[in-house]
Design an enzyme around this catalytic site. Structure first.
Site, PDB file in Angstrom:
ATOM      1  N   GLU A  61      52.245  49.560  45.353  1.00 50.96           N
ATOM      2  CA  GLU A  61      51.467  50.707  45.854  1.00 50.96           C
ATOM      3  C   GLU A  61      50.209  50.127  46.474  1.00 50.96           C
ATOM      4  OE1 GLU A  61      52.486  53.650  46.017  1.00 50.96           O
ATOM      5  OE2 GLU A  61      54.214  53.460  44.693  1.00 50.96           O
ATOM      6  N   GLU A  79      40.923  49.924  56.058  1.00 54.00           N
ATOM      7  CA  GLU A  79      40.648  50.699  54.852  1.00 54.00           C
ATOM      8  C   GLU A  79      39.261  50.312  54.348  1.00 54.00           C
ATOM      9  OE1 GLU A  79      42.730  49.789  51.159  1.00 54.00           O
ATOM     10  OE2 GLU A  79      42.996  51.925  50.813  1.00 54.00           O
ATOM     11  N   LYS A 109      47.990  43.738  33.351  1.00 57.52           N
ATOM     12  CA  LYS A 109      46.839  42.935  33.793  1.00 57.52           C
ATOM     13  C   LYS A 109      45.884  43.921  34.448  1.00 57.52           C
ATOM     14  CE  LYS A 109      44.720  40.958  36.736  1.00 57.52           C
ATOM     15  NZ  LYS A 109      43.290  41.298  36.981  1.00 57.52           N
ATOM     16  N   CYS A 126      42.917  55.358  47.318  1.00 60.04           N
ATOM     17  CA  CYS A 126      43.893  54.970  48.342  1.00 60.04           C
ATOM     18  C   CYS A 126      44.349  56.163  49.158  1.00 60.04           C
ATOM     19  CB  CYS A 126      45.092  54.302  47.686  1.00 60.04           C
ATOM     20  SG  CYS A 126      45.840  55.323  46.418  1.00 60.04           S
TER      21      CYS A 126
HETATM   22  P1  NDP Z   1      43.159  44.093  44.511  1.00 63.49           P
HETATM   23  O1  NDP Z   1      44.421  43.890  45.228  1.00 63.49           O
HETATM   24  O2  NDP Z   1      42.032  43.202  44.789  1.00 63.49           O
HETATM   25  O3  NDP Z   1      43.387  44.013  42.940  1.00 63.49           O
HETATM   26  C1  NDP Z   1      44.345  44.779  42.270  1.00 63.49           C
HETATM   27  C2  NDP Z   1      44.772  44.052  41.015  1.00 63.49           C
HETATM   28  O4  NDP Z   1      45.418  42.837  41.394  1.00 63.49           O
HETATM   29  C3  NDP Z   1      43.615  43.628  40.124  1.00 63.49           C
HETATM   30  O5  NDP Z   1      44.040  43.669  38.781  1.00 63.49           O
HETATM   31  C4  NDP Z   1      43.361  42.197  40.566  1.00 63.49           C
HETATM   32  O6  NDP Z   1      42.708  41.411  39.617  1.00 63.49           O
HETATM   33  C5  NDP Z   1      44.770  41.729  40.800  1.00 63.49           C
HETATM   34  N1  NDP Z   1      44.872  40.595  41.704  1.00 63.49           N
HETATM   35  C6  NDP Z   1      44.000  40.181  42.658  1.00 63.49           C
HETATM   36  N2  NDP Z   1      44.457  39.081  43.283  1.00 63.49           N
HETATM   37  C7  NDP Z   1      45.650  38.773  42.708  1.00 63.49           C
HETATM   38  C8  NDP Z   1      46.609  37.757  42.915  1.00 63.49           C
HETATM   39  N3  NDP Z   1      46.425  36.806  43.833  1.00 63.49           N
HETATM   40  N4  NDP Z   1      47.732  37.751  42.165  1.00 63.49           N
HETATM   41  C9  NDP Z   1      47.937  38.705  41.230  1.00 63.49           C
HETATM   42  N5  NDP Z   1      47.046  39.698  40.972  1.00 63.49           N
HETATM   43  C10 NDP Z   1      45.918  39.742  41.716  1.00 63.49           C
HETATM   44  O7  NDP Z   1      42.797  45.623  44.749  1.00 63.49           O
HETATM   45  P2  NDP Z   1      41.523  46.382  44.192  1.00 63.49           P
HETATM   46  O8  NDP Z   1      41.417  46.243  42.722  1.00 63.49           O
HETATM   47  O9  NDP Z   1      40.388  46.012  45.056  1.00 63.49           O
HETATM   48  O10 NDP Z   1      41.966  47.894  44.422  1.00 63.49           O
HETATM   49  C11 NDP Z   1      41.731  48.545  45.611  1.00 63.49           C
HETATM   50  C12 NDP Z   1      42.983  48.614  46.444  1.00 63.49           C
HETATM   51  O11 NDP Z   1      44.034  49.263  45.723  1.00 63.49           O
HETATM   52  C13 NDP Z   1      42.807  49.402  47.698  1.00 63.49           C
HETATM   53  O12 NDP Z   1      43.365  48.709  48.776  1.00 63.49           O
HETATM   54  C14 NDP Z   1      43.607  50.671  47.445  1.00 63.49           C
HETATM   55  O13 NDP Z   1      44.056  51.301  48.583  1.00 63.49           O
HETATM   56  C15 NDP Z   1      44.685  50.205  46.567  1.00 63.49           C
HETATM   57  N6  NDP Z   1      45.213  51.298  45.777  1.00 63.49           N
HETATM   58  C16 NDP Z   1      46.462  51.802  46.103  1.00 63.49           C
HETATM   59  C17 NDP Z   1      46.977  52.869  45.429  1.00 63.49           C
HETATM   60  C18 NDP Z   1      48.336  53.384  45.763  1.00 63.49           C
HETATM   61  O14 NDP Z   1      48.902  54.052  44.923  1.00 63.49           O
HETATM   62  N7  NDP Z   1      48.881  53.098  46.922  1.00 63.49           N
HETATM   63  C19 NDP Z   1      46.239  53.545  44.362  1.00 63.49           C
HETATM   64  C20 NDP Z   1      44.970  52.943  44.087  1.00 63.49           C
HETATM   65  C21 NDP Z   1      44.494  51.847  44.791  1.00 63.49           C
HETATM   66  P3  NDP Z   1      41.095  41.230  39.706  1.00 63.49           P
HETATM   67  O15 NDP Z   1      40.534  42.557  39.427  1.00 63.49           O
HETATM   68  O16 NDP Z   1      40.807  40.229  38.667  1.00 63.49           O
HETATM   69  O17 NDP Z   1      40.781  40.740  41.091  1.00 63.49           O
END
Ligand code: NDP
Length: 482
Positions: free
Chosen positions: A252, A385, A177, A286
């Site tokens: 993550e 963050e 997804k 991140c």
């Molecule tokens: P989100 O948590 O908003 O989204 C991540 C993914 O989850 C997207 O595909 C999103 O879909 C989906 N999603 C959102 N809500 C739900 C839900 N309720 N149930 C299931 N899936 C859901 O994060 P971001 O995309 O904004 O990414 C940024 C974040 O990711 C930052 O906090 C960053 O730190 C973290 N990150 C962590 C990393 C690590 O390795 N620790 C590496 C890279 C990023 P949709 O796009 O449709 O909302």
């Protein structure tokens, strides 16, 4: 893929139109115009993908295949990614807004990742165990089954590869997804996978909103494991959705990582590296070292060098290879990040680099870098963050104070320490509560080494052999000699 064409889901080895005929728009952050229309998969489409994955898993043309044979297909996929690097990098830059040089590097690193797991697939060993009963006891690593992979927008193709490559190498069937801002390159990967010989149903891509598509995937009892990268609050929600089915989960999550600088280092060089780490990908990383901590004796000088290097970062059209920073991913994200500049000022931090002092293109979602000095650990700009080009610089006196300051956060993903004292480097690296620490460098990610967070930065590890293990179950077998 052609410009202007509608992008369909990739299910069971082919393009699939969404059951409810809904499409969503993907914007190009550098221009604010519509780049693509993409299938919005609803619960029925997710069910279809899960059924295809389950069928392919049980047929065994992938899961029961020898690990060596699986590795060969993954090697072909790596080569196909390399052959398509320009096309993939273009789509990546256009959907996220990241500089084209970075997109190319990330696509090539994704190919490296597939190569690593192609080679690792047949090096996943079990144990023989000297049990007390008369017989022979051994363990096997078997695939978990059907795995849902939920991916964020900041490194769309690379993080997809981090998950898909080990999951497939271990013999699972997967459903990706992608993030809604950035679904395009994952869809290309689905097609390339089928072209190089992945059996139908082994790699499925279902774009759609997290609240609908992501939740349907995480909550479905037909999914054996969910691997997620994204925000900490979303990770918590996924744990709740997975709980009723005891679905395995690895997470993550976010970070608020420190760069700790001690007296005696080459200030200009360290300031340059600190700027690179914090502002690469416009800070949407991140691992971005967004909290800079500097020993009091060199604080003023360091801030001078740091501001100079951040000011030198060229910002503009991400398709122009001269630019180091592009726009942020969306207008709403840019507004959210800009809001932190206002909050930092209201909290009393000193804005030593004002984003308004630098001209950025009028069109698109640009925000120039901001730096706050005289920041305190209780300020929201230090605690939360921000995920954009805003950093803070704090002063400390002693090594112990630096460690306490670094650990004063709910996150624990990564960090860097710069010092000429080896003992100090080891003490700080050991005592900062983070999954990944770097000494005298900002490099924190290696395909061959585990990557992941302590505390609210996640659970489980990506990359290295740890990730391969994470996509398996341990099975114990006992053969009686009686
Ligand atoms: P989100 O948590 O908003 O989204 C991540 C993914 O989850 C997207 O595909 C999103 O879909 C989906 N999603 C959102 N809500 C739900 C839900 N309720 N149930 C299931 N899936 C859901 O994060 P971001 O995309 O904004 O990414 C940024 C974040 O990711 C930052 O906090 C960053 O730190 C973290 N990150 C962590 C990393 C690590 O390795 N620790 C590496 C890279 C990023 P949709 O796009 O449709 O909302």
């Amino acid at each position: 893929m052609e410009q202007g064409k509608r992008w369909l889901a990739w299910i069971d080895g082919q393009e699939v139109a969404p059951a409810e005929s809904r499409f969503f728009k993907v914007e190009e952050p550098a221009t604010g115009t519509v780049l693509a229309e993409v299938a919005q998969c609803g619960p029925n489409d997710v069910k279809k993908a899960i059924a295809a994955a389950r069928r392919s898993f049980e047929e065994g043309r992938w899961s029961q295949q020898s690990a060596t044979a699986r590795g060969k297909v993954l090697l072909r996929l790596a080569q196909s990614i390399r052959d398509n690097v320009d096309m993939l990098a273009q789509w990546e830059t256009r959907q996220v807004g990241k500089p084209i040089r970075d997109s190319r590097d990330e696509v090539l690193t994704a190919a490296d990742c597939f190569e690593y797991y192609a080679g690792a697939a047949n090096k996943l060993y079990g144990h023989t165990i000297p049990v007390s009963a008369a017989g022979f006891d051994y363990t096997l690593r078997v695939p978990v089954g059907v795995v849902g992979l939920i991916v964020p927008w900041n490194f769309p193709f690379l993080i997809t590869a981090w998950k898909v490559a080990p999951a497939l190498a271990a013999g699972n069937s997967v459903i990706v997804k992608p993030a809604s801002y950035t679904p395009l390159t994952a869809l290309v990967l689905g097609r390339l996978g089928t072209e190089v010989g992945l059996p139908d149903g082994v790699l499925n891509i279902v774009p759609g909103p997290g609240r609908e598509t992501g939740e349907a995937l995480a909550a479905d009892p037909g999914v054996d494991k969910v691997a997620f990268t994204g925000e900490t609050t979303t990770g918590s929600r996924i744990l709740q959705l997975a709980a009723p089915n005891i679905t395995r989960v690895s997470l993550e999550l976010g970070g608020k990582s420190p760069t700790i600088v001690f007296d005696g280092v080459d200030l200009d060089h360290v300031a340059y590296l600190a700027a690179q780490s914090a502002y690469a990908n416009s800070g949407q990383d991140c691992c971005a070292r967004s909290r800079i901590m500097v020993q009091q004796s060199i604080y003023e000088k360091f801030v001078e060098h740091y501001v100079k290097h951040v000011q030198q970062l060229s910002i503009g059209d991400p398709l122009n290879p001269e630019n180091a920073m592009g726009p942020l991913v969306s207008a709403s994200h840019r507004n959210r990040v800009a809001g932190y500049v206002e909050r930092g000022l209201a909290e009393g931090a000193e804005l030593v680099l004002d984003p308004r002092s630098k001209e950025v293109p009028a069109q698109g979602f640009y925000l120039a870098p901001a730096i706050f000095a005289q920041a305190r650990s209780d300020m929201s700009i230090v605690r939360e963050e921000i995920f954009g080009p805003v950093t803070t610089v704090q002063a400390f006196d002693s090594e112990q104070e630096a460690i306490t300051m670094a650990n004063d956060t709910t996150y624990g993903l990564s960090g860097s320490v710069f010092t000429r004292d080896v003992g100090q480097a080891l003490r700080v690296a050991n005592q900062v509560r983070a999954g990944v620490m770097s000494v005298n460098t900002i490099r924190s990610v290696h395909l061959e080494a585990p990557f992941g967070g302590f505390k609210q930065s996640g659970m489980g590890r990506e990359l290295g052999m740890e990730a391969l293990e994470m996509y398996t179950e341990v099975k114990n077998v006992f053969i009686s000699m009686e």
